[in-house]
Each structure stands twice: as C-alpha cells, then as structure tokens.
Write a protein that holds these residues in place. Sequence first.
Motif, short mmCIF file in Angstrom:
data_model
loop_
_atom_site.label_atom_id
_atom_site.label_comp_id
_atom_site.label_asym_id
_atom_site.label_seq_id
_atom_site.Cartn_x
_atom_site.Cartn_y
_atom_site.Cartn_z
N LEU A 34 -5.96 26.02 51.41
CA LEU A 34 -6.65 25.87 52.69
C LEU A 34 -7.30 27.18 53.11
N ALA A 35 -6.57 28.29 52.96
CA ALA A 35 -7.11 29.58 53.37
C ALA A 35 -8.31 29.98 52.51
N ALA A 36 -8.24 29.68 51.20
CA ALA A 36 -9.34 30.01 50.31
C ALA A 36 -10.61 29.24 50.68
N ILE A 37 -10.42 27.95 51.02
CA ILE A 37 -11.57 27.10 51.35
C ILE A 37 -12.18 27.47 52.69
N PHE A 38 -11.34 27.72 53.69
CA PHE A 38 -11.85 27.87 55.05
C PHE A 38 -11.86 29.31 55.57
N ALA A 39 -11.43 30.27 54.74
CA ALA A 39 -11.53 31.67 55.13
C ALA A 39 -12.15 32.50 54.02
N GLY A 40 -11.63 32.37 52.80
CA GLY A 40 -12.14 33.15 51.69
C GLY A 40 -13.57 32.84 51.31
N LEU A 41 -13.84 31.54 51.05
CA LEU A 41 -15.20 31.15 50.65
C LEU A 41 -16.24 31.43 51.72
N PRO A 42 -15.98 31.10 53.01
CA PRO A 42 -16.95 31.46 54.04
C PRO A 42 -17.22 32.96 54.12
N ALA A 43 -16.16 33.78 53.99
CA ALA A 43 -16.34 35.22 54.04
C ALA A 43 -17.21 35.70 52.88
N LEU A 44 -16.97 35.15 51.69
CA LEU A 44 -17.76 35.52 50.52
C LEU A 44 -19.20 35.06 50.67
N GLY A 45 -19.39 33.80 51.07
CA GLY A 45 -20.74 33.28 51.23
C GLY A 45 -21.54 34.01 52.29
N LEU A 46 -20.91 34.29 53.42
CA LEU A 46 -21.61 35.00 54.49
C LEU A 46 -21.92 36.44 54.09
N GLY A 47 -21.03 37.03 53.29
CA GLY A 47 -21.29 38.38 52.80
C GLY A 47 -22.49 38.41 51.88
N LEU A 48 -22.59 37.43 50.99
CA LEU A 48 -23.75 37.35 50.09
C LEU A 48 -25.03 37.09 50.88
N LEU A 49 -24.94 36.23 51.88
CA LEU A 49 -26.11 35.94 52.70
C LEU A 49 -26.56 37.18 53.47
N ARG A 50 -25.59 37.95 53.95
CA ARG A 50 -25.92 39.17 54.67
C ARG A 50 -26.62 40.17 53.74
N THR A 51 -26.17 40.21 52.49
CA THR A 51 -26.80 41.11 51.52
C THR A 51 -28.25 40.72 51.26
N GLU A 52 -28.48 39.40 51.12
CA GLU A 52 -29.85 38.92 50.91
C GLU A 52 -30.72 39.19 52.13
N ALA A 53 -30.14 38.99 53.31
CA ALA A 53 -30.91 39.20 54.53
C ALA A 53 -31.30 40.66 54.70
N ALA A 54 -30.45 41.56 54.18
CA ALA A 54 -30.75 42.99 54.30
C ALA A 54 -31.98 43.39 53.50
N ASN A 55 -32.32 42.60 52.47
CA ASN A 55 -33.48 42.90 51.63
C ASN A 55 -34.74 42.19 52.10
N ALA A 56 -34.65 41.44 53.19
CA ALA A 56 -35.80 40.70 53.72
C ALA A 56 -36.17 41.29 55.08
N PRO A 57 -37.31 40.85 55.63
CA PRO A 57 -37.71 41.33 56.96
C PRO A 57 -36.63 41.06 58.00
N ILE A 58 -36.07 42.10 58.58
CA ILE A 58 -34.95 41.97 59.50
C ILE A 58 -35.33 41.18 60.74
N ILE A 59 -36.55 41.39 61.20
CA ILE A 59 -36.98 40.73 62.44
C ILE A 59 -36.91 39.21 62.29
N LEU A 60 -37.23 38.72 61.11
CA LEU A 60 -37.27 37.28 60.90
C LEU A 60 -35.88 36.69 60.69
N LEU A 61 -34.98 37.47 60.09
CA LEU A 61 -33.70 36.90 59.68
C LEU A 61 -32.50 37.31 60.52
N SER A 62 -32.64 38.34 61.34
CA SER A 62 -31.49 38.82 62.08
C SER A 62 -30.92 37.77 63.03
N GLY A 63 -31.81 37.09 63.77
CA GLY A 63 -31.35 36.06 64.69
C GLY A 63 -30.75 34.87 63.96
#
Length: 249
Positions: A34-63
């Motif tokens: 349960l913890a892996a599905i609802f805490a670990g995976l979201p943390a990993l996915g959001l971390g990867l998304l944050r990394t991708e967002a950092a390489n794109a125009p911040i103004i468009l993706l920050s919000g």
Amino acid sequence: METVVDYTPRFEFGRVMQRATGAISRNGIAFLVLAAIFAGLPALGLGLLRTEAANAPIILLSGLWGLISSLVSIIASSVLQASIVRATILDLSGGRPRIGPCLRQGVRLILPLVGLSIVFGFGVGVASIAFLIPGLIVATMWSVSVPVLVEEGEGVFASLGRSRELTKGARWQIFGMMLLYGVALLLFGGLQIIISQALNGPELLALLVQAVGSAILALCWSAVTAAIYIELREIKEGSTPDQLAEIFA
C-alpha cells in the motif's frame, strides 16, 4: 486519612508505539505494498515530472506542476492513510487485514478525505501565519480526524471537531509523537543527501531513495495515527479495538 488512588486511564506513549509497530510487523508485506503504491510511486513520478518541468519554460509549467503535485499528493496520501487506519484497527482487533477491502474503504471515502486534507492544511496554514506555535496546536488537535472520518463515518467538519474532543488531555503526548515524526523526516532528508553525494549517481537514484523513504515514513505515521485514535477511544470511552472494527464489519 485514607489515600485515594486515581485509576483514571492515561494516554500511554509506549502502548501506542507498541500497537503501531506490532500492526506493521504482522502485516509488513500488505502495508508496504500500500505504501509503495500510494506514497513511493507518487513521490517518484512527481520527482520525474519536476525534473522534466525544470528543463521546460518555467512560466508555462510552474502553475500546472504545482496543481498536479498538490492534487496527486492529497489523493494518494488520503487513500493510503485511510487504508492503513482501517487495516491497523482490524489487526488490533485480532483480524487479518486484506489489501483489497482496506483499499476499497479508502477509495470509497476519497472525496471527504480530500476535503478533510484541504481544510486541515488550510487551517494549520492560517494558524501558522502569525507564528509557528498556533499551527502546531491546530495540527495536534486535528491529528486523529482521518481515523474519525474512516471509522465513525463523520463529515469533514464533524471529524475535525470530534478529533478536538478526543485529543483533550493528551495533546502533549501526541505533540511529542508528531515531533519525533518531524525529526525522522529531517534525518531521512539528511540521509538522502549523504547517499546521493556518496554514490554520485544519476538523479534517478536520488529520486528512488526519496520514494522509498516517503513510503516508509508515510506507512509508519499512518499506523501511529490509527494507534493514537484507538488509545484515545479506550481511555475516554472504553471502546476496544474489536468494537471499533465492528463498525464496518
């Protein structure tokens, strides 16, 4: 003069921790899944998304990033906490929790749980604007609002009020547990930095370490919250874990 002995039940820190660790140890695999599905995976996915967002125009993706991150975190953490609360109470009543039914309980209550998380965060945030202490007081008073909502079927504001009533007389002990959890978060954050620097590996490795830590800490705190709720119900109302478990039997 005859000595009067006070037999009033008291909140026991050790008993709460024993119950929480016992439930985790007896249901380690189910809880970790349960913890892996609802805490670990979201943390990993959001971390990867944050990394991708950092390489794109911040103004468009920050919000957009902020909205997605907040929504995913609230939903995932709400389902996880509700599932672990239910499973912990079943375990302490002598039952054998199963992932499916406990998870369905969390999903069934997703809307009120999300509402509760939003109100909780807003209330603690507003109370913390002037100074940190009021925010900590509010967080302590509302600390068992999720177990109340899950086990007693109360609404959002009724759950917050019920939590405020239950925690009276035990808030210092509960605050101590919250403080320990905060220290654990700080220690893990430092450990994550040390491991990342020592291994000098890719950013994905750091995200994996963060995901594992998020899952373990979220699992532990959810079980502790359920144990606190059981302790409060017992010392204030004489309710035993098996009586609580019968609510959704």
